[in-house]
Design a protein around this motif. Structure first.
Motif, PDB file in Angstrom:
ATOM      1  N   HIS A 145      36.809  73.973  69.310  1.00 31.84           N
ATOM      2  CA  HIS A 145      36.305  73.948  70.755  1.00 31.84           C
ATOM      3  C   HIS A 145      35.747  74.957  70.686  1.00 31.84           C
ATOM      4  N   GLY A 146      35.550  76.418  69.750  1.00 32.86           N
ATOM      5  CA  GLY A 146      35.124  77.776  70.030  1.00 32.86           C
ATOM      6  C   GLY A 146      33.356  76.780  69.752  1.00 32.86           C
ATOM      7  N   SER A 147      33.225  76.105  69.664  1.00 36.99           N
ATOM      8  CA  SER A 147      31.665  75.799  69.991  1.00 36.99           C
ATOM      9  C   SER A 147      30.858  75.167  70.731  1.00 36.99           C
ATOM     10  N   ALA A 148      31.828  75.320  72.286  1.00 38.98           N
ATOM     11  CA  ALA A 148      32.145  74.814  73.042  1.00 38.98           C
ATOM     12  C   ALA A 148      31.398  75.537  74.173  1.00 38.98           C
ATOM     13  N   PHE A 149      29.559  75.899  73.831  1.00 43.52           N
ATOM     14  CA  PHE A 149      29.022  75.987  75.758  1.00 43.52           C
ATOM     15  C   PHE A 149      27.874  75.846  76.479  1.00 43.52           C
ATOM     16  N   PHE A 150      27.902  76.097  77.216  1.00 44.14           N
ATOM     17  CA  PHE A 150      27.540  75.110  78.471  1.00 44.14           C
ATOM     18  C   PHE A 150      26.574  75.985  79.469  1.00 44.14           C
ATOM     19  N   HIS A 151      26.287  75.816  80.484  1.00 43.32           N
ATOM     20  CA  HIS A 151      25.173  76.214  81.696  1.00 43.32           C
ATOM     21  C   HIS A 151      25.580  75.492  82.462  1.00 43.32           C
ATOM     22  N   PRO A 152      25.724  75.926  83.984  1.00 38.90           N
ATOM     23  CA  PRO A 152      25.819  77.199  84.120  1.00 38.90           C
ATOM     24  C   PRO A 152      27.075  76.975  83.391  1.00 38.90           C
ATOM     25  N   ASP A 153      27.549  78.245  82.791  1.00 35.06           N
ATOM     26  CA  ASP A 153      28.025  78.998  81.866  1.00 35.06           C
ATOM     27  C   ASP A 153      29.141  79.147  83.421  1.00 35.06           C
ATOM     28  N   SER A 154      30.685  79.503  82.788  1.00 37.63           N
ATOM     29  CA  SER A 154      31.821  80.158  84.085  1.00 37.63           C
ATOM     30  C   SER A 154      32.760  80.189  83.072  1.00 37.63           C
ATOM     31  N   ALA A 155      33.604  81.676  83.429  1.00 42.93           N
ATOM     32  CA  ALA A 155      34.927  82.313  83.288  1.00 42.93           C
ATOM     33  C   ALA A 155      35.815  81.361  83.652  1.00 42.93           C
ATOM     34  N   PRO A 156      36.046  80.205  84.200  1.00 40.27           N
ATOM     35  CA  PRO A 156      37.526  79.994  84.641  1.00 40.27           C
ATOM     36  C   PRO A 156      37.152  78.539  83.569  1.00 40.27           C
ATOM     37  N   ASP A 185      34.369  73.581  87.363  1.00 41.29           N
ATOM     38  CA  ASP A 185      32.481  73.922  86.200  1.00 41.29           C
ATOM     39  C   ASP A 185      32.615  72.480  85.544  1.00 41.29           C
ATOM     40  N   LEU A 186      33.195  72.391  84.599  1.00 42.98           N
ATOM     41  CA  LEU A 186      32.671  71.447  83.596  1.00 42.98           C
ATOM     42  C   LEU A 186      32.018  70.931  84.304  1.00 42.98           C
ATOM     43  N   HIS A 187      32.275  69.866  85.207  1.00 48.35           N
ATOM     44  CA  HIS A 187      31.606  68.848  85.881  1.00 48.35           C
ATOM     45  C   HIS A 187      30.465  69.450  86.090  1.00 48.35           C
ATOM     46  N   ARG A 188      30.239  70.264  86.167  1.00 58.12           N
ATOM     47  CA  ARG A 188      29.278  71.078  86.719  1.00 58.12           C
ATOM     48  C   ARG A 188      27.702  70.775  86.038  1.00 58.12           C
ATOM     49  N   THR A 189      28.226  70.984  84.491  1.00 58.01           N
ATOM     50  CA  THR A 189      27.515  71.269  83.415  1.00 58.01           C
ATOM     51  C   THR A 189      26.711  69.652  83.462  1.00 58.01           C
ATOM     52  N   ALA A 190      27.961  68.591  83.403  1.00 57.74           N
ATOM     53  CA  ALA A 190      27.069  67.345  83.590  1.00 57.74           C
ATOM     54  C   ALA A 190      26.845  66.631  84.637  1.00 57.74           C
ATOM     55  N   ASP A 246      23.103  67.178  87.604  1.00 60.73           N
ATOM     56  CA  ASP A 246      21.519  67.818  87.213  1.00 60.73           C
ATOM     57  C   ASP A 246      21.006  69.726  86.888  1.00 60.73           C
ATOM     58  N   GLY A 247      20.654  69.323  85.708  1.00 64.39           N
ATOM     59  CA  GLY A 247      20.149  71.041  85.008  1.00 64.39           C
ATOM     60  C   GLY A 247      21.082  71.633  84.773  1.00 64.39           C
ATOM     61  N   GLY A 248      22.617  71.160  84.349  1.00 69.39           N
ATOM     62  CA  GLY A 248      23.399  71.632  83.887  1.00 69.39           C
ATOM     63  C   GLY A 248      22.932  71.172  82.219  1.00 69.39           C
ATOM     64  N   THR A 249      24.012  71.888  81.145  1.00 70.27           N
ATOM     65  CA  THR A 249      23.780  72.066  79.546  1.00 70.27           C
ATOM     66  C   THR A 249      25.420  71.820  78.776  1.00 70.27           C
ATOM     67  N   PHE A 250      24.978  71.154  77.739  1.00 70.21           N
ATOM     68  CA  PHE A 250      26.726  71.664  76.959  1.00 70.21           C
ATOM     69  C   PHE A 250      26.509  71.007  75.497  1.00 70.21           C
ATOM     70  N   HIS A 251      27.095  71.565  75.001  1.00 67.83           N
ATOM     71  CA  HIS A 251      26.805  71.911  73.625  1.00 67.83           C
ATOM     72  C   HIS A 251      28.288  72.158  72.833  1.00 67.83           C
ATOM     73  N   TYR A 252      28.360  71.007  71.607  1.00 68.25           N
ATOM     74  CA  TYR A 252      30.134  70.998  70.922  1.00 68.25           C
ATOM     75  C   TYR A 252      29.130  70.806  70.218  1.00 68.25           C
ATOM     76  N   THR A 253      29.761  71.670  68.745  1.00 70.57           N
ATOM     77  CA  THR A 253      29.521  71.631  67.074  1.00 70.57           C
ATOM     78  C   THR A 253      31.309  70.978  66.457  1.00 70.57           C
ATOM     79  N   PHE A 254      30.898  69.678  65.924  1.00 67.40           N
ATOM     80  CA  PHE A 254      31.754  69.332  65.141  1.00 67.40           C
ATOM     81  C   PHE A 254      31.034  69.466  63.713  1.00 67.40           C
ATOM     82  N   PHE A 255      32.103  69.777  62.246  1.00 69.69           N
ATOM     83  CA  PHE A 255      31.878  69.510  61.611  1.00 69.69           C
ATOM     84  C   PHE A 255      31.940  68.382  60.301  1.00 69.69           C
ATOM     85  N   LYS A 256      31.674  67.640  59.686  1.00 72.66           N
ATOM     86  CA  LYS A 256      31.745  67.229  58.865  1.00 72.66           C
ATOM     87  C   LYS A 256      31.590  67.614  57.264  1.00 72.66           C
TER      88      LYS A 256
END
Lengths: 276, 276
Positions: B147-158, B248-253, B255-265
């Protein structure tokens, strides 16, 4: 007219070498799929010391590459690098502000913009302005990192704080070290279409010593280490806190350590009927 | 003997559907390259409601798959799912503790462990213990998020704070939501060799509506939303702060929002001369 912001990493000889090392190590990851046809006219924006230019030339030997930068000193280093590494390369160098380019409308088939937008106070305007020199149907390639993508094992609050110092210094200089995640909305808002952005992730652990040495140590950690004086002068860190953070970053390059960082690569097209 | 920790996500019907949706959307990214030969003996550890098992069966129809879980209710749901989706599948179900498996030494050619270690208080011991039922030269596949791999736009402290609540709740339950980055050192320390770990990154923006809907909204944001009551009860968030973070998480979904998450295999091999 908006000008380029301060360049947070500085212009030292040490920094020039760091940029060269970084570009070599990341060449496959970031540039291998950027190949321009022979005869095509390619404009590299903000070529700096030519760290990416040598890879552009290597991948597209038949393209006519024009490289511009706002720093005459950087351009001199770029020329020297190219003369040493690819003496016959078709590269033309121009000192110019990207907001005031000395080229005709539609003069280029392709634009290449790597590690540049992160240093600009208004990257959206820059992208919109650059469209003018691109022919309708031409492409723009944008590559940026995002320091918010850095995470590692062992995790360390001081290491995260040191990275945060770099992010804040870059922000104070008018840039944005978290710009990678914004490339798609930026390009769309700037009037490009067919925007495709994909992450390009660097992952290092002890089973990949080349990546550990070449990325974790000499690219990322060295980049953070280089702003020590600026971070302390700005009161963003204490010497002890800073040094602990850097030591912890180095620890992620040791046995059992891991490191993750994501670049973003974008490709987009100038619409055939573009508004200016 | 160490037991499995509390399962932070709960066992509700809603949660079972979320796990199924998640597995379907991530199947290509995470499972497409896991193909076991016909006749091989495969043990899935912690199959839960069978969300991954259906993909194992689809990719390796000739393999003999044994799936174990500590929860009888989950196993019942897994059987029902398999009957509905792949009625002729060769799957044997066992209720068992992964620290006390009812199988002979070396009984399996391959182990498959997906989204399990993150819920265990001692994942290193679990991996070492599992080696017993794997034949020498057999492989273990491990998949985890971070979950430390999650970052997004717009960024949001909450929004970051809401994610942090989930991480802390999982930690309080004895698990580790930041385990993805640790897979290589964990597997190496557990006595496996030829350890290869690679990131598997999900990136969503408005040009990829399927990923936005299928991952940002119904997988990640839904997973965070589901721990609202637990986060408030534990005093980790205020109702207003929490709701802002989720909004704010919904807002990243949007228009204009982005979301990044990494799994490891990870893929690793049991040495031919293994110590027990």
């Amino acid at each position: 007219m908006t000008k380029a912001a301060g360049y947070v990493h500085g212009y030292s000889r040490h920094e020039a070498r760091r940029l060269g090392d970084q570009a070599d190590i990341l060449a496959d990851l970031l540039h291998a799929d950027t190949v321009y046809p022979a005869g095509s006219r390619v404009l590299e924006i903000g070529c700096g010391v030519g760290a990416q230019t040598v890879h552009l030339v290597a991948a597209s030997p038949g393209a006519h590459i024009v490289a511009v930068d706002i720093s005459g000193d950087s351009l001199a280093q770029a020329r020297a690098r190219m003369t040493a590494q690819a003496p016959g390369a078709m590269v033309t160098w121009h000192r110019a502000d990207l907001f005031d380019l000395p080229f005709a409308d539609g003069a280029f088939d392709h634009l290449f913009v790597c590690f540049v937008l992160e240093h600009l106070p208004d990257p959206a305007s820059a992208l919109a302005r650059l469209r003018r020199v691109l022919r309708p149907g031409g492409t723009v390639t944008v590559i940026e990192g995002d320091h918010g993508s850095a995470f590692f094992h062992p995790d360390s609050a001081p290491a995260r704080a040191a990275i945060s110092c770099l992010v804040r210094l870059q922000s104070a200089a008018g840039g944005d070290a978290l710009i990678g995640r914004k490339l798609q909305p930026l390009l769309t808002a700037a009037g490009y279409r067919d925007v495709v952005v994909r992450p390009r992730t660097v992952y290092a652990d002890e089973t990949r010593p080349t990546v550990v040495g070449g990325f974790t140590r000499i690219t990322f950690t060295a980049m953070v280490e280089a702003v020590r004086n600026a971070a302390l002068a700005a009161g963003l860190a204490t010497p002890a806190g800073w040094d602990r953070g850097i030591a912890d970053l180095h620890r992620t390059a040791g046995d059992g350590g891991t490191f993750h960082y994501t670049f973003f690569k974008a490709l987009a097209v100038k619409p055939s009927r573009a508004s200016p």
